[in-house]
Design a protein around this motif. Structure first.
Motif, PDB file in Angstrom:
ATOM      1  N   ILE A 372       0.834  -1.202   0.000  1.00 31.90           N
ATOM      2  CA  ILE A 372       0.000   0.000   0.000  1.00 31.90           C
ATOM      3  C   ILE A 372       0.867   1.249   0.000  1.00 31.90           C
ATOM      4  O   ILE A 372       0.641   2.196  -0.765  1.00 31.90           O
ATOM      5  N   TYR A 373       1.892   1.234   0.848  1.00 31.00           N
ATOM      6  CA  TYR A 373       2.790   2.380   0.946  1.00 31.00           C
ATOM      7  C   TYR A 373       3.497   2.629  -0.385  1.00 31.00           C
ATOM      8  O   TYR A 373       3.573   3.769  -0.861  1.00 31.00           O
ATOM      9  N   GLY A 374       4.019   1.547  -0.992  1.00 26.84           N
ATOM     10  CA  GLY A 374       4.750   1.697  -2.247  1.00 26.84           C
ATOM     11  C   GLY A 374       3.889   2.210  -3.377  1.00 26.84           C
ATOM     12  O   GLY A 374       4.363   2.954  -4.247  1.00 26.84           O
ATOM     13  N   ARG A 375       2.624   1.841  -3.398  1.00 30.06           N
ATOM     14  CA  ARG A 375       1.736   2.263  -4.479  1.00 30.06           C
ATOM     15  C   ARG A 375       1.160   3.657  -4.272  1.00 30.06           C
ATOM     16  O   ARG A 375       0.844   4.353  -5.234  1.00 30.06           O
ATOM     17  N   ALA A 376       0.984   4.072  -3.006  1.00 35.91           N
ATOM     18  CA  ALA A 376       0.287   5.333  -2.740  1.00 35.91           C
ATOM     19  C   ALA A 376       1.210   6.485  -2.401  1.00 35.91           C
ATOM     20  O   ALA A 376       0.833   7.643  -2.577  1.00 35.91           O
ATOM     21  N   VAL A 377       2.429   6.206  -1.919  1.00 35.76           N
ATOM     22  CA  VAL A 377       3.252   7.278  -1.386  1.00 35.76           C
ATOM     23  C   VAL A 377       3.746   8.231  -2.469  1.00 35.76           C
ATOM     24  O   VAL A 377       4.072   9.394  -2.189  1.00 35.76           O
ATOM     25  N   LEU A 378       3.827   7.782  -3.701  1.00 37.41           N
ATOM     26  CA  LEU A 378       4.283   8.661  -4.783  1.00 37.41           C
ATOM     27  C   LEU A 378       3.140   9.433  -5.434  1.00 37.41           C
ATOM     28  O   LEU A 378       3.378  10.283  -6.293  1.00 37.41           O
ATOM     29  N   LEU A 379       1.903   9.138  -5.042  1.00 35.39           N
ATOM     30  CA  LEU A 379       0.745   9.834  -5.600  1.00 35.39           C
ATOM     31  C   LEU A 379       0.430  11.036  -4.723  1.00 35.39           C
ATOM     32  O   LEU A 379       0.045  10.895  -3.572  1.00 35.39           O
ATOM     33  N   THR A 380       0.607  12.221  -5.242  1.00 38.46           N
ATOM     34  CA  THR A 380       0.370  13.444  -4.477  1.00 38.46           C
ATOM     35  C   THR A 380      -0.946  14.073  -4.915  1.00 38.46           C
ATOM     36  O   THR A 380      -1.552  13.684  -5.908  1.00 38.46           O
ATOM     37  N   GLY A 381      -1.359  15.076  -4.153  1.00 39.64           N
ATOM     38  CA  GLY A 381      -2.610  15.774  -4.460  1.00 39.64           C
ATOM     39  C   GLY A 381      -3.704  15.334  -3.527  1.00 39.64           C
ATOM     40  O   GLY A 381      -3.527  15.311  -2.301  1.00 39.64           O
ATOM     41  N   ALA A 382      -4.852  14.972  -4.062  1.00 39.88           N
ATOM     42  CA  ALA A 382      -6.005  14.584  -3.251  1.00 39.88           C
ATOM     43  C   ALA A 382      -5.755  13.235  -2.577  1.00 39.88           C
ATOM     44  O   ALA A 382      -4.845  12.489  -2.929  1.00 39.88           O
TER      45      ALA A 382
END
Length: 393
Positions: A372-382
């Motif tokens: 989860i961390y690896g997939r979401a941590v690079l997605l910024t914004g909302a």
């Protein structure tokens, strides 16, 4: 670098960064002061002996009769023999003068009124004198009758084994252990979530993930903050146990305090690892500190369940079915099982089994939270919806 060395470097960075922060230092210092001050206050209030009531008496016979009555009522009295009085006594506002008439009647002389805490004792004294006079008039021995009355005990037949309630010292210890673990897990877990969001919002995580696997980064972060939290909790436990012993709070308490302290640290480690991984995964879903509460609230609510049951039910009814069942739920075990252990109702096999189960859950969460961390941590914004992260390839 090997994965183990990478995790150690990340952990060392977290420890050195956060241990030097003013917030951590001041928070630790304030809590330690409160622990020592609280132990001192409880020891002072609990150690104060009640003051005996100072009573003036006319002779030694009256003093003996008053002290016997005070023993019956559980009142502490201190008598002062004045001897025979030539005239009216000169009493101050707080003085009480007690004397016996030749017929055994109790005479009390006060300035205004009899003190309320002495009234029952004087009543019992008058009743004992009246009873003694009646026995004497019938030809009996008042001393022998009094001894027989005091030694008389009812014959009790027990049909069932009495239900033994939890020891007060163990109940208090169970509550303290539960509260300490809850506060420690909550504060250190939120530190993990806030740290993840800080790195994500500053884009530092993009540089780190260029050379470090997500699972290694999250494991190092959890390990570093956990080690710092463990040192903090160990300090609290050591200072609390030492101050409690120094101020006499453990006198007469049949509890193995140091064994309980070791158990507290073990369960803190397991509970912290479980919830810190959840907090880290949740923190990766948002990019602003203002949004941290929205993703960590469900985790805090889940943490509140064992805490509420643990401090409201477990200390007073440790064998309750709800308490027992929740202690077998791995997410709740680190808060409830140490309470049951402190209260002496958890069997050794239960403790060992749940330690193994919780450790297995930690291993599983390292993998799940890392993905989860690896997939979401690079997605910024909302805020990133969890279902989209889980569906991502």
């Amino acid at each position: 670098m090997s994965p183990a060395r990478t995790v150690r470097l990340v952990a060392a960075r977290e420890i050195s960064t956060r241990a030097r922060s003013k917030a951590f230092v001041w928070t630790t210092a304030v809590v330690l002061v409160l622990i020592v001050a609280g132990s001192a206050l409880v020891g002072f209030l609990g150690g104060k002996e009640p003051e005996p009531l100072h009573v003036l008496v006319t002779d030694d016979v009256t003093a003996t009769a008053l002290e016997r009555a005070a023993t019956s009522t559980g009142t502490l009295v201190e008598t002062e023999v004045l001897g025979p009085l030539a005239g009216a006594p000169n009493l101050s506002d707080d003085d009480v003068l007690v004397g016996l008439a030749p017929d055994g009647t109790v005479h009390v002389t006060v300035s205004t009124e009899v003190p309320s805490d002495l009234g029952p004792t004087l009543t019992v004294m008058a009743q004992q004198q009246a009873l003694g006079a009646a026995i004497t008039s019938l030809g009996g021995d008042p001393a022998a009758v009094d001894a027989a009355v005091l030694s008389a005990q009812p014959a009790v037949t027990t049909l069932e084994e009495p239900t033994k309630g939890p020891d007060l010292g163990a109940s208090i210890l169970g509550q303290v252990v539960g509260i300490l673990i809850f506060v420690a897990i909550m504060t250190t877990g939120q530190m993990v979530a806030q740290g993840v969001v800080e790195e994500k919002s500053s884009r530092v995580v993009e540089i780190l993930l260029a050379t470090i696997r997500p699972a290694e980064l999250i494991a190092g972060k959890v390990l570093g903050i956990g080690a710092l939290g463990l040192a903090q909790v160990a300090t609290y436990v050591a200072v609390g146990a030492g101050s409690a012993n120094a101020f006499g709070l453990l006198d007469g308490v049949d509890v193995d305090l140091w064994s309980a302290a070791g158990s507290t640290l073990v369960w803190f480690l397991l509970g912290y690892a479980i919830y810190a991984l959840l907090f880290a995964a949740a923190g990766a879903l948002v990019s602003r500190q203002e949004d941290v509460a929205s993703v960590t609230t469900p985790i805090l609510m889940m943490l509140m369940i064992p805490y509420a049951v643990g401090i409201s039910v477990a200390p007073w009814d440790p064998t309750n079915t709800l308490v027992t069942v929740l202690s077998y739920v791995p997410f709740f075990t680190p808060l409830i099982m140490p309470m049951r252990s402190a209260l002496g109702v958890a069997a050794p096999w239960e403790i060992v089994l749940m330690i193994v189960v919780c450790a297995a859950l930690v291993a599983l969460l390292v993998w799940v939270a890392g993905r989860i961390y690896g997939r979401a941590v690079l997605l910024t914004g909302a805020r990133v919806p969890l279902r989209e992260v889980l569906r991502a390839r």
